[in-house]
Write an enzyme that holds these catalytic residues in place. Structure first.
Site: not given
Ligand code: R5P
Length: 328
Positions: A38, A135, A200, A228, A235-236
């Protein structure tokens, strides 16, 4: 803590716990992990944990048949079983902290999900957390016990130094958004490179929609390195790479601690103008490696985690692991 300690592996990324244990000349404890029909999870320690200091390693990604939330439930079960079986101290090793980006109320009537995760761990009796590149570092304030926040900067810098050392003036560091500006400046200082910031904006109702300027100045003919904390949907960094390419950048290289690469991000990077991705394996990279091949250079995290466990178990300072840089 004495050195009577053992590594326990959750089921999401057992190779990581194996590698950590190997560095420590141990084998992970034998644990039975299974999933009922389940969907409920089951765990059982197959050997005694009485009076042991346990380091329970659980990675958080959709891997090995786990959803992210399954991974969390399994972690809670491992903690509960350890408590009830008289373990002495429980440290959870979460190379990536789940829900870490939901660290504040951005809109009314939202939860603070990172707080839910950390308060649950505290309530379950976790004595200590080890994680890497939160983060937002202030998230650790939610958990009121020892919190060892490791930083990946020294190991990322090591790879980038190798890359840039012969011709540093041809490289440029690029911060992908305002949130990473301070971090990028610190890397720039460490690597002795110039840097620029890239604007951004995210759509409030659909955070996957990102707006960037079409072009920016100062990147023409440069080999741009974007750092990053994580790549999720990509996306970023895909949009950042597009802006840099439109602006005449000669090469685009990415470096990140947490390479989630959800949806089809790996395929999108494979087909993009990005020439190289450096990713630390806080989550399994085997699927991404299959898609990205030589474009992906995996930086192993196990040695850093193993060293920190060794110091914690011996009651020694961890500061030398990151030159005191985990207080940012
Ligand atoms: C944003 O504040 C983080 O530092 C990353 O740039 C972000 O979380 C990356 O997410 P994604 O790849 O979906 O844009």
């Amino acid at each position: 803590m004495t050195d009577n300690y053992s590594i326990v592996s959750g089921g999401v990324y057992p190779e990581l716990a194996d590698n950590i244990a190997k560095e420590l000349h141990q084998n992970p404890l034998k644990v039975e992990l299974k999933r009922f029909a389940n969907g409920e999870r089951y765990v059982r320690y197959e050997e005694s944990v009485r009076q042991k200091n346990l380091f329970i390693v659980q990675s958080f990604s959709e891997n090995n048949g786990y959803s992210l939330n399954d991974a969390f439930v399994e972690l809670l079960l491992l903690i509960d079983a350890a408590r009830r079986a008289s373990a002495q101290e429980i440290t959870v090793v979460l190379p990536i902290l789940p829900y870490a980006r939901q660290d504040r109320k951005a809109r009314n009537r939202e939860p603070i999900s990172a707080s839910v995760i950390l308060r649950t761990l505290e309530m379950m009796g976790v004595n200590r957390i080890i994680t890497i590149d939160l983060h937002s570092p202030q998230t650790q304030a939610i958990f009121c016990h020892p919190f060892d926040h490791l930083v990946a900067e020294p190991i990322i810098s090591k790879s980038l130094r190798k890359l840039t050392k012969d011709d540093p003036s041809s490289y440029l560091l690029v911060s992908p958004d305002a949130g990473r500006a301070k971090e990028t400046e610190a890397y720039a200082e460490e690597l002795n490179l110039d840097y620029v910031h890239l604007p951004k904006a995210r759509n409030r109702d659909d955070s996957s929609k990102i707006k960037r300027p079409t072009q920016i100045e100062g990147v023409k003919d440069k080999k741009c390195i974007i750092i990053d904390d994580m790549i999720d949907t990509g996306g970023t960094l895909i949009t950042a790479a597009e802006t840099l390419k439109n602006s005449g950048a000669k090469d685009i290289i990415l470096a990140t601690t947490h390479g989630i690469l959800s949806n089809n991000a790996a395929e999108r990077f494979r087909d993009s103008s990005v020439s190289k991705l450096f990713i630390i394996d806080t989550i399994s990279q085997s699927h991404n490696k299959e898609i990205l091949g030589d474009k992906l250079e995996i930086i192993p995290v196990a040695p850093l985690i193993a060293k920190s466990i060794k110091c914690i178990a011996a009651g020694e300072s961890l500061a030398f692991l990151f030159n005191d840089k985990n207080n940012k």
